[in-house]
Design a protein around this motif. Structure first.
Motif, mmCIF file in Angstrom:
data_model
loop_
_atom_site.group_PDB
_atom_site.id
_atom_site.type_symbol
_atom_site.label_atom_id
_atom_site.label_comp_id
_atom_site.label_asym_id
_atom_site.label_seq_id
_atom_site.Cartn_x
_atom_site.Cartn_y
_atom_site.Cartn_z
ATOM 1 N N LEU A 93 0.832 -1.214 0.000
ATOM 2 C CA LEU A 93 0.000 0.000 0.000
ATOM 3 C C LEU A 93 0.856 1.250 0.000
ATOM 4 O O LEU A 93 0.541 2.244 -0.668
ATOM 5 N N TRP A 94 1.957 1.233 0.735
ATOM 6 C CA TRP A 94 2.859 2.387 0.738
ATOM 7 C C TRP A 94 3.532 2.569 -0.624
ATOM 8 O O TRP A 94 3.735 3.706 -1.074
ATOM 9 N N GLU A 95 3.890 1.477 -1.289
ATOM 10 C CA GLU A 95 4.492 1.607 -2.625
ATOM 11 C C GLU A 95 3.519 2.294 -3.581
ATOM 12 O O GLU A 95 3.915 3.134 -4.392
ATOM 13 N N ALA A 96 2.238 1.956 -3.474
ATOM 14 C CA ALA A 96 1.226 2.616 -4.300
ATOM 15 C C ALA A 96 1.125 4.096 -3.956
ATOM 16 O O ALA A 96 0.958 4.950 -4.834
ATOM 17 N N THR A 97 1.259 4.400 -2.668
ATOM 18 C CA THR A 97 1.217 5.796 -2.235
ATOM 19 C C THR A 97 2.402 6.572 -2.791
ATOM 20 O O THR A 97 2.253 7.701 -3.292
ATOM 21 N N TYR A 98 3.588 5.997 -2.713
ATOM 22 C CA TYR A 98 4.775 6.675 -3.245
ATOM 23 C C TYR A 98 4.614 6.962 -4.738
ATOM 24 O O TYR A 98 4.954 8.059 -5.217
ATOM 25 N N ALA A 99 4.111 5.983 -5.488
ATOM 26 C CA ALA A 99 3.941 6.164 -6.929
ATOM 27 C C ALA A 99 2.949 7.288 -7.226
ATOM 28 O O ALA A 99 3.168 8.111 -8.126
ATOM 29 N N SER A 100 1.864 7.352 -6.463
ATOM 30 C CA SER A 100 0.867 8.391 -6.694
ATOM 31 C C SER A 100 1.362 9.759 -6.262
ATOM 32 O O SER A 100 1.029 10.782 -6.885
ATOM 33 N N PHE A 101 2.157 9.822 -5.191
ATOM 34 C CA PHE A 101 2.756 11.090 -4.788
ATOM 35 C C PHE A 101 3.624 11.644 -5.917
ATOM 36 O O PHE A 101 3.619 12.855 -6.186
ATOM 37 N N LEU A 102 4.367 10.769 -6.558
ATOM 38 C CA LEU A 102 5.242 11.221 -7.638
ATOM 39 C C LEU A 102 4.426 11.726 -8.820
ATOM 40 O O LEU A 102 4.764 12.752 -9.430
ATOM 41 N N GLN A 103 3.338 11.042 -9.152
ATOM 42 C CA GLN A 103 2.487 11.511 -10.243
ATOM 43 C C GLN A 103 1.822 12.831 -9.880
ATOM 44 O O GLN A 103 1.683 13.721 -10.733
ATOM 45 N N GLU A 104 1.420 12.980 -8.623
ATOM 46 C CA GLU A 104 0.869 14.262 -8.177
ATOM 47 C C GLU A 104 1.886 15.382 -8.371
ATOM 48 O O GLU A 104 1.546 16.487 -8.804
ATOM 49 N N ALA A 105 3.147 15.105 -8.022
ATOM 50 C CA ALA A 105 4.192 16.111 -8.170
ATOM 51 C C ALA A 105 4.344 16.518 -9.638
ATOM 52 O O ALA A 105 4.530 17.701 -9.952
ATOM 53 N N ARG A 106 4.258 15.552 -10.538
ATOM 54 C CA ARG A 106 4.352 15.867 -11.970
ATOM 55 C C ARG A 106 3.183 16.758 -12.394
ATOM 56 O O ARG A 106 3.367 17.757 -13.111
ATOM 57 N N ASN A 107 1.971 16.404 -11.950
ATOM 58 C CA ASN A 107 0.793 17.206 -12.299
ATOM 59 C C ASN A 107 0.896 18.611 -11.736
ATOM 60 O O ASN A 107 0.577 19.601 -12.414
ATOM 61 N N ASN A 108 1.317 18.713 -10.468
ATOM 62 C CA ASN A 108 1.404 20.028 -9.831
ATOM 63 C C ASN A 108 2.442 20.904 -10.511
ATOM 64 O O ASN A 108 2.222 22.103 -10.709
ATOM 65 N N ALA A 109 3.586 20.318 -10.833
ATOM 66 C CA ALA A 109 4.640 21.097 -11.486
ATOM 67 C C ALA A 109 4.185 21.618 -12.843
ATOM 68 O O ALA A 109 4.576 22.711 -13.270
#
Length: 338
Positions: free
Chosen positions: A152-168
């Protein structure tokens, strides 16, 4: 750009069917938790400490885990408090200024801690506290539980990174992209199974993985994350975070934030009805009816966790200083319809 200062979130429109309670041990747990944070050196600044104390995250923990007392509540409060501070640390200096490569590097630090690769981790308060929390969890859980927790944490890390791409990029996701990303980045499923660790019980693996229980888990996730989005949209937009249901619906349906908020409230209410229907179906299923007495009791406890999270989270958001005043109004400039 347009500005609207009227109330955005309307919690009274949310038809919460589940009773909300608060642990009677909240005052003691609050003192313990704030001392724990100070002892671990987790305050990033005096201003952040003041905001954290005003928000009263220990009350949040006591609201979503109302059954917890003593060391059980301490563990849960420390986990949730650490997670809030960790999440905020990844947003500094602000989502719009996020360096995606730097975010990936930071996430790898916590991934290394998660998997016990401490030799690769530079000493830092948040990472050290994460290591201690994982040790406290390990004392209470099976290897199978810890494998699920790590996944579950690995999924969270992956989504955090995608969020960062979207936000940037200033990119607002589609509704389906939002749901998938927000469920994982928000981490409610992780918080749900933390209750198992604190309570020293585990739902049978085949039950947890079943379509019926995953439907219930996902519905509870959606209610929790969308409720948070309703209250936090102004702050998140100001900071540059685009992964919020209000922003998603406003863009998708070419409507105002207020119209999007009403639509989001309807979705939340529909999701809660869906949860109740899915629960009735699950409780009458052979999967549930054929469980051994203890396995059924553990499953019942987990269902209660999902309900407590939905109701407790809503009640805390209604009163927390973190989301009062400008936090629940469209007082920041919002995009015009396009």
């Amino acid at each position: 750009m347009t500005t609207n200062t009227s109330l955005l979130a309307d919690p009274e429109r949310l038809s919460m069917p589940f009773r909300s309670r608060v642990s009677a041990d909240v005052d003691r747990a609050r003192t313990h938790h704030l001392n724990w944070i100070a002892a671990r050196g987790l305050w990033p600044s005096a201003r952040a400490e003041a905001a954290y104390r005003a928000a009263d995250f220990p009350l949040f923990a006591a609201s979503v885990y109302p059954w917890a007392r003593g060391e059980d509540l301490d563990l849960l409060t420390d986990l949730l408090g650490w997670a809030w501070l960790w999440d905020d640390s990844l947003d500094r200096p602000g989502p719009r200024q996020a360096d995606v490569a730097h975010t990936a590097s930071l996430l790898n630090v916590y991934r290394n801690v998660l998997h016990g690769r401490m030799a690769l981790v530079p000493s830092a308060p948040l990472a050290d506290a994460w290591h201690q929390l994982l040790q406290r969890l390990e004392e209470r859980t099976s290897k199978q539980w810890r494998q699920l927790h790590a996944a579950l944490w690995e999924a969270t890390y992956a989504s955090f990174l995608q969020e960062a791409r979207n936000n940037a990029a200033g990119s607002v996701p589609s509704f389906q992209e939002y749901l998938s990303m927000r469920r994982e980045a928000g981490g409610p499923s992780i918080c749900f199974i933390w209750a198992e660790a604190a309570g020293r019980y585990e739902v049978p693996a085949h039950v947890y993985a079943s379509e019926d229980l995953q439907t219930l888990d996902q519905a509870a996730e959606d209610v929790v994350i969308m409720t948070n989005d309703l209250f936090s949209v102004s702050n998140e937009w100001s900071d540059g975070n685009t992964n919020n249901i209000i922003l998603v619906l406003a863009q998708q349906e070419n409507c105002s934030w207020h119209e999007a908020a009403r639509r989001a409230e309807d979705i939340i209410n529909t999701t809660m009805v869906h949860f109740q229907d899915a629960e009735s179906h699950f409780l009458s299923s052979h999967l549930y009816q054929d469980l051994a007495i203890q396995d059924r009791a553990n499953t019942d406890r987990f269902l209660d966790v999902l309900k407590a999270w939905m109701s407790g989270s809503l009640n805390w958001h209604r009163s927390s200083a973190r989301y009062q005043s400008t936090n629940i109004t469209a007082s920041t400039s919002q995009p015009e319809r396009q």
